[in-house]
Design an enzyme around this catalytic site. Sequence first.
Site, mmCIF file in Angstrom:
data_model
loop_
_atom_site.group_PDB
_atom_site.id
_atom_site.type_symbol
_atom_site.label_atom_id
_atom_site.label_comp_id
_atom_site.label_asym_id
_atom_site.label_seq_id
_atom_site.Cartn_x
_atom_site.Cartn_y
_atom_site.Cartn_z
ATOM 1 C CB SER A 14 -0.948 0.013 1.204
ATOM 2 O OG SER A 14 -0.218 -0.030 2.419
ATOM 3 N N GLY A 15 2.149 1.139 0.190
ATOM 4 C CA GLY A 15 3.030 2.303 0.153
ATOM 5 C C GLY A 15 3.419 2.667 -1.265
ATOM 6 C CE1 TYR A 16 2.087 7.676 -2.170
ATOM 7 C CE2 TYR A 16 3.880 8.731 -0.973
ATOM 8 C CZ TYR A 16 2.556 8.704 -1.366
ATOM 9 O OH TYR A 16 1.710 9.700 -0.960
ATOM 10 C CB ALA A 17 8.607 1.455 -2.340
ATOM 11 C CB CYS A 151 16.000 6.847 -4.172
ATOM 12 S SG CYS A 151 15.601 7.646 -2.603
ATOM 13 C CG ASN A 315 11.695 9.494 -5.668
ATOM 14 O OD1 ASN A 315 11.270 10.341 -6.460
ATOM 15 N ND2 ASN A 315 10.967 9.044 -4.662
#
EC number: 1.2.1.103
Length: 348
Positions: A14-17, A151, A315
């Site tokens: 559920s996170g960005y990564a 990143c 990133n």
Amino acid sequence: MSTEKKTVAIVGGSGYAGGEFLRLALGHPHLEVTQVTSERSAKLPVSMVHPNLRGATNLKFRKAAELEEADIIVLALPHNSAAKRITEFEAKGKVIVDLSADFRLKDPEVYERFYGEPHPAPEQLGQWVYGNPELHREDLRGATRIACAGCFATSVILALYPLLRLGALAPKDIIATGLVGSSAAGASASESSHHPERAGSLRVYKPVGHRHTAEAQQELPGKFPLHLTAISTPRVRGILTTIQAWVPDGWSDKDVWSAYREVYGQEPFIRIVKVAKGIHRYPDPMLLDGTNFCDIGFEMDVDTGRVVLMSAIDNLVKGTAGHAIQSLNVAQGWDERAGLGFLGLHPT
């Protein structure tokens, strides 16, 4: 090579990564995502959290306790979480890709110095391949434990590596400054990510002691003093890094060009950007949103021997999920470019 797809389970999706890895994996010719976990979003459709994936998948989040076996386990958890549960995940899949910093460093003392606590599983350090194909392509072939590179570290390492590998820098301090998009801080809200505090702000948030310094020092040839400073920007995605270094007496633009061509001439995701005219003479992260490219530029100050290196990445892609996919492609013997063909947008 088998045409059968490998099953993938994303832990912490559920996170960005994790969401970015999912986006790329859904378009990958050799991967089939079968599970995505999230403690806070369990039972919700993935597209409720990642609306850009509407119509691309019918998957729903599940809790990590419900994780089933898969060919590949991708860990997109907060730092220090994967290491505490690594034996649990090893029982679920033969190949594990970790997007956090938990297994990037080889020395537990260095880890403790930069992360402020002992490593939860020091016996694991040294068993993982650092997920940077430009440096570790041969080590990655057949690898079953991949620690995705950081990143900011990626932007620094890729810019400096050719010159350091060829011994082309004078023995002086190297100073790197990174302008970093807000998504690098993750999906969890904080005071610094609150819109009235972040919007329009340029804020130095890590002038010294950045954790990615340890990665860059570990991975780069030679033992030059390396100094990293990070500045938050109003952009959501992207890192633009400028690096101050010095070349030997008598060096010119042509020598720097030759160094990059010698080392990166065949790299599929490295582009040298140095144009004589126009507004796009140097790397610009805006042009890299969603792509796995690292654009590198440079300019020489012939009076002082100083060379200013510039690198730009997204990133979340080249700095995280895309680099992980690229590393996985190498490990599995697939085309290194598989699933990473997006060329970016202009204008955005």
